[in-house]
Scaffold this active site. Structure first.
Site, PDB file in Angstrom:
ATOM      1  N   ASN A   1      15.700 -80.631 -23.537  1.00  0.00           N
ATOM      2  CA  ASN A   1      14.416 -80.576 -22.844  1.00  0.00           C
ATOM      3  C   ASN A   1      14.402 -81.338 -21.522  1.00  0.00           C
ATOM      4  OD1 ASN A   1      13.530 -78.892 -24.797  1.00  0.00           O
ATOM      5  ND2 ASN A   1      12.294 -80.422 -25.893  1.00  0.00           N
TER       6      ASN A   1
ATOM      7  N   ARG B   1      10.409 -69.779 -23.939  1.00  0.00           N
ATOM      8  CA  ARG B   1       9.166 -70.118 -23.247  1.00  0.00           C
ATOM      9  C   ARG B   1       9.378 -71.035 -22.057  1.00  0.00           C
ATOM     10  NH1 ARG B   1       4.210 -70.022 -25.079  1.00  0.00           N
ATOM     11  NH2 ARG B   1       4.047 -71.966 -23.931  1.00  0.00           N
TER      12      ARG B   1
ATOM     13  N   PRO C   1      -0.595 -71.975 -24.858  1.00  0.00           N
ATOM     14  CA  PRO C   1      -0.999 -71.412 -23.558  1.00  0.00           C
ATOM     15  C   PRO C   1      -0.453 -72.220 -22.374  1.00  0.00           C
ATOM     16  CG  PRO C   1      -2.824 -72.584 -24.581  1.00  0.00           C
ATOM     17  CD  PRO C   1      -1.695 -72.610 -25.567  1.00  0.00           C
TER      18      PRO C   1
ATOM     19  N   ARG D   1      19.965 -72.579 -30.281  1.00  0.00           N
ATOM     20  CA  ARG D   1      19.174 -72.781 -29.064  1.00  0.00           C
ATOM     21  C   ARG D   1      19.148 -74.245 -28.671  1.00  0.00           C
ATOM     22  NH1 ARG D   1      13.347 -70.846 -29.376  1.00  0.00           N
ATOM     23  NH2 ARG D   1      13.557 -71.814 -27.348  1.00  0.00           N
TER      24      ARG D   1
HETATM   25  N1  EPU Z   1      -1.234 -76.754 -24.067  1.00  0.00           N
HETATM   26  C1  EPU Z   1      -2.348 -76.044 -23.669  1.00  0.00           C
HETATM   27  N2  EPU Z   1      -2.391 -75.550 -22.390  1.00  0.00           N
HETATM   28  C2  EPU Z   1      -1.376 -75.706 -21.514  1.00  0.00           C
HETATM   29  C3  EPU Z   1      -0.230 -76.450 -21.927  1.00  0.00           C
HETATM   30  C4  EPU Z   1      -0.198 -76.951 -23.208  1.00  0.00           C
HETATM   31  O1  EPU Z   1      -3.286 -75.870 -24.436  1.00  0.00           O
HETATM   32  O2  EPU Z   1      -1.470 -75.238 -20.386  1.00  0.00           O
HETATM   33  C5  EPU Z   1      -1.166 -77.316 -25.432  1.00  0.00           C
HETATM   34  C6  EPU Z   1      -0.100 -76.656 -26.282  1.00  0.00           C
HETATM   35  O3  EPU Z   1      -0.560 -75.466 -26.862  1.00  0.00           O
HETATM   36  C7  EPU Z   1       0.197 -77.732 -27.298  1.00  0.00           C
HETATM   37  C8  EPU Z   1       0.029 -79.028 -26.475  1.00  0.00           C
HETATM   38  O4  EPU Z   1      -0.756 -78.659 -25.346  1.00  0.00           O
HETATM   39  O5  EPU Z   1      -0.768 -77.723 -28.316  1.00  0.00           O
HETATM   40  C9  EPU Z   1       1.322 -79.663 -25.995  1.00  0.00           C
HETATM   41  O6  EPU Z   1       2.186 -78.694 -25.462  1.00  0.00           O
HETATM   42  P1  EPU Z   1       3.236 -78.961 -24.308  1.00  0.00           P
HETATM   43  O7  EPU Z   1       2.813 -78.193 -23.099  1.00  0.00           O
HETATM   44  O8  EPU Z   1       3.444 -80.430 -24.153  1.00  0.00           O
HETATM   45  O9  EPU Z   1       4.546 -78.318 -24.916  1.00  0.00           O
HETATM   46  P2  EPU Z   1       5.690 -77.653 -24.083  1.00  0.00           P
HETATM   47  O10 EPU Z   1       5.781 -78.313 -22.767  1.00  0.00           O
HETATM   48  O11 EPU Z   1       5.544 -76.177 -24.134  1.00  0.00           O
HETATM   49  C10 EPU Z   1       7.647 -79.264 -24.760  1.00  0.00           C
HETATM   50  C11 EPU Z   1       8.984 -79.139 -25.422  1.00  0.00           C
HETATM   51  C12 EPU Z   1       8.782 -78.846 -26.900  1.00  0.00           C
HETATM   52  C13 EPU Z   1       8.000 -80.004 -27.515  1.00  0.00           C
HETATM   53  C14 EPU Z   1       6.666 -80.175 -26.759  1.00  0.00           C
HETATM   54  C15 EPU Z   1       5.858 -81.380 -27.235  1.00  0.00           C
HETATM   55  C16 EPU Z   1      10.388 -78.322 -23.628  1.00  0.00           C
HETATM   56  C17 EPU Z   1      11.179 -77.211 -23.040  1.00  0.00           C
HETATM   57  N3  EPU Z   1       9.732 -78.063 -24.769  1.00  0.00           N
HETATM   58  O12 EPU Z   1       6.977 -78.010 -24.939  1.00  0.00           O
HETATM   59  O13 EPU Z   1      10.086 -78.785 -27.501  1.00  0.00           O
HETATM   60  O14 EPU Z   1       7.742 -79.756 -28.870  1.00  0.00           O
HETATM   61  O15 EPU Z   1       6.923 -80.336 -25.344  1.00  0.00           O
HETATM   62  O16 EPU Z   1       6.588 -82.549 -27.099  1.00  0.00           O
HETATM   63  O17 EPU Z   1      10.376 -79.415 -23.090  1.00  0.00           O
HETATM   64  C18 EPU Z   1      11.716 -78.114 -29.082  1.00  0.00           C
HETATM   65  O18 EPU Z   1      12.565 -78.669 -28.368  1.00  0.00           O
HETATM   66  O19 EPU Z   1      11.972 -77.688 -30.239  1.00  0.00           O
HETATM   67  C19 EPU Z   1      10.349 -77.934 -28.562  1.00  0.00           C
HETATM   68  C20 EPU Z   1       9.477 -77.081 -29.091  1.00  0.00           C
END
Ligand code: EPU
Length: 421
Positions: free
Chosen positions: A23, A93, A123, A397
């Site tokens: 990540n 994603r 989202p 992955r």
């Molecule tokens: N959210 C929204 N709107 C947005 C963005 C996020 O509602 O515009 C919500 C999400 O639905 C979720 C929360 O905010 O409920 C947190 O999501 P976040 O955006 O932080 O997740 P992400 O950036 O998509 C990254 C990691 C994930 C990890 C999460 C939380 C990467 C590539 N992915 O995802 O990693 O679980 O942060 O720490 O950095 C994994 O490695 O297995 C993985 C899923």
């Protein structure tokens, strides 16, 4: 399709070298879009998501050279296709991470909307809102986010919730914007800090990364740099939980204890003996773990990416634990599979109550996301008899050669199936 066959019961002993963080590598690879010069990266993990990102960037015109599987040179001088197509975004994603840097450098980007995934709806509204605050005109058409801006303008952005890739996208957009931006309620995850440090080496002016307010003073252009990707704290935590379940003593190398405080505290509470020094963590576990309750929250609290592995550990612990998932609405898919191995878990909404049982028994199981799959592998190490973990493309992955690393410390684990990794 490949599967893992695990015969439980072997204690673990020896050393495991931890890979670069998935990540952190994914956003940092996308940061190469911010300059025409060469970004040289080392300690890049060899993972399917890294290969997907490479394919995505090459499709946009990025020149990618690899000396060996862990070192990349990315040169963005000939990038001319400003699009992340649905075919790639649907498989990963994190492809959304090209949106901010592409828009900032080229004034336009088209990225397929990611849609839902196994762990929830996830989202990207915060990414879009932040870019709009910087002056981008954004239309959603034919399933794509189409963003345009002659030059982004510095802005004050306060995100509604803590979002990791949202913070990273906005940070990469703001580094080339005209004027000063602040991202408030920013993610404090170490991977955001690693990205910021790479951007600073490329000439960006960033302060406050690692706190909830990041300040960015936009510059006209960035230049090439060299950066070593930080170690993977979730891979580290997964192997720590493997030792908790299989027992034994293992030293993890090329990792960091200072970014794992909440996890190490919980493992000590469960009965582990842990020592750490510069670049290493040693764990020893000789008896049955004590149940520990956890609640997932943004960093520095307990990570959602370690929830499934702690659930597996708690299935064999003495006592009852309560596991509360507050980040993703649908991240308990491992529960029914652990139950097939004999675990006693009751789910009520975002909370799971785990009653420790005396033994797990091997079964054929599968999972539909990365960390859930990891939890089944470590449960298999402690289960009686053979566990077959199906659909391990999820594991590929995010875990580099997991069977070789666990096999190297004494686990009876092998990959079976058609294609070699
Ligand atoms: N959210 C929204 N709107 C947005 C963005 C996020 O509602 O515009 C919500 C999400 O639905 C979720 C929360 O905010 O409920 C947190 O999501 P976040 O955006 O932080 O997740 P992400 O950036 O998509 C990254 C990691 C994930 C990890 C999460 C939380 C990467 C590539 N992915 O995802 O990693 O679980 O942060 O720490 O950095 C994994 O490695 O297995 C993985 C899923």
């Amino acid at each position: 399709m490949d599967k893992l066959s695990i015969t439980g019961g072997n204690p673990l002993s020896g050393e495991i070298t931890i890979s670069g963080a998935k990540n952190a590598a994914l956003p940092i690879l996308c940061a190469s879009l911010l300059t025409a010069d060469t970004l040289r990266l080392t300690n890049v993990p060899q993972l399917r998501d890294v290969m997907t990102t490479q394919k995505l960037l090459q499709g946009m015109g990025m020149r990618v050279m690899t000396d060996n599987v862990h070192e990349f040179e990315l040169t963005g001088a000939s990038v001319d296709k400003l699009e992340a197509p649905y075919e790639l975004v649907k498989t990963m994603r994190a492809s959304i991470l090209v949106l901010g840097p592409t828009l900032a450098r080229f004034g336009e980007a088209r990225v397929s909307l990611p849609g839902g995934c196994a762990i929830g709806s996830r989202p990207v509204g915060e990414h879009i809102k932040g870019l709009q605050a910087m002056g981008a005109e954004i239309n959603i058409e034919h399933g794509y986010i189409h963003a345009r801006a002659k030059r982004l303008k510095g802005a004050r952005i306060i995100t509604d919730m803590v979002t990791v890739t949202g913070t990273e996208n906005l940070l990469m957009a703001a580094v080339l914007a005209d004027g000063v931006s602040t991202i408030e309620n920013a993610a404090r995850e170490p991977e955001v800090v690693d990205l910021a440090e790479c951007l600073i080496k490329m000439g960006a002016r960033i302060t406050g990364h690692g706190t909830d307010t990041i300040r960015i003073e936009g510059v006209e252009r960035l230049h090439g740099a060299e950066h070593a990707v930080m170690p993977d704290r979730i891979e580290t935590g997964t192997f720590l939980c493997a030792v908790m379940m299989a027992r034994g003593r293992v030293v993890l190398r090329n990792t960091r204890a200072d970014i794992l405080d909440s996890v190490l505290d919980k493992l000590r509470e469960a009965g582990a003996y842990i020592e750490a020094g510069d670049g290493w963590i040693a764990i020893e576990m000789r008896e049955r773990a004590k149940a520990v309750s956890i609640r997932t929250l943004p960093y520095p609290a307990f990570p959602t990416d370690m929830q499934a592995q702690f659930m597996a550990m708690n299935t064999l612990a003495t006592g009852t634990s309560v596991i509360t998932e507050t980040i993703f609405e649908n991240r308990f898919m491992h529960v029914s599979e652990l139950a097939r191995m004999g675990a006693d878990i009751h789910i009520d909404g975002h909370t799971a109550v785990v009653k420790g049982v005396d033994k797990l028994s091997g079964a054929t199981v599968m999972a539909t996301d990365l960390r859930a799959s990891a939890s089944l592998v470590i449960a298999g190490l402690a289960a009686e008899g053979e566990t077959i973990v199906d659909r391990i493309y999820h594991l590929d992955r995010g875990y580099e050669h997991i069977e070789a690393k666990l096999g190297g410390v004494g686990a009876d684990i092998k990959r079976v199936g058609t294609a070699a990794h």
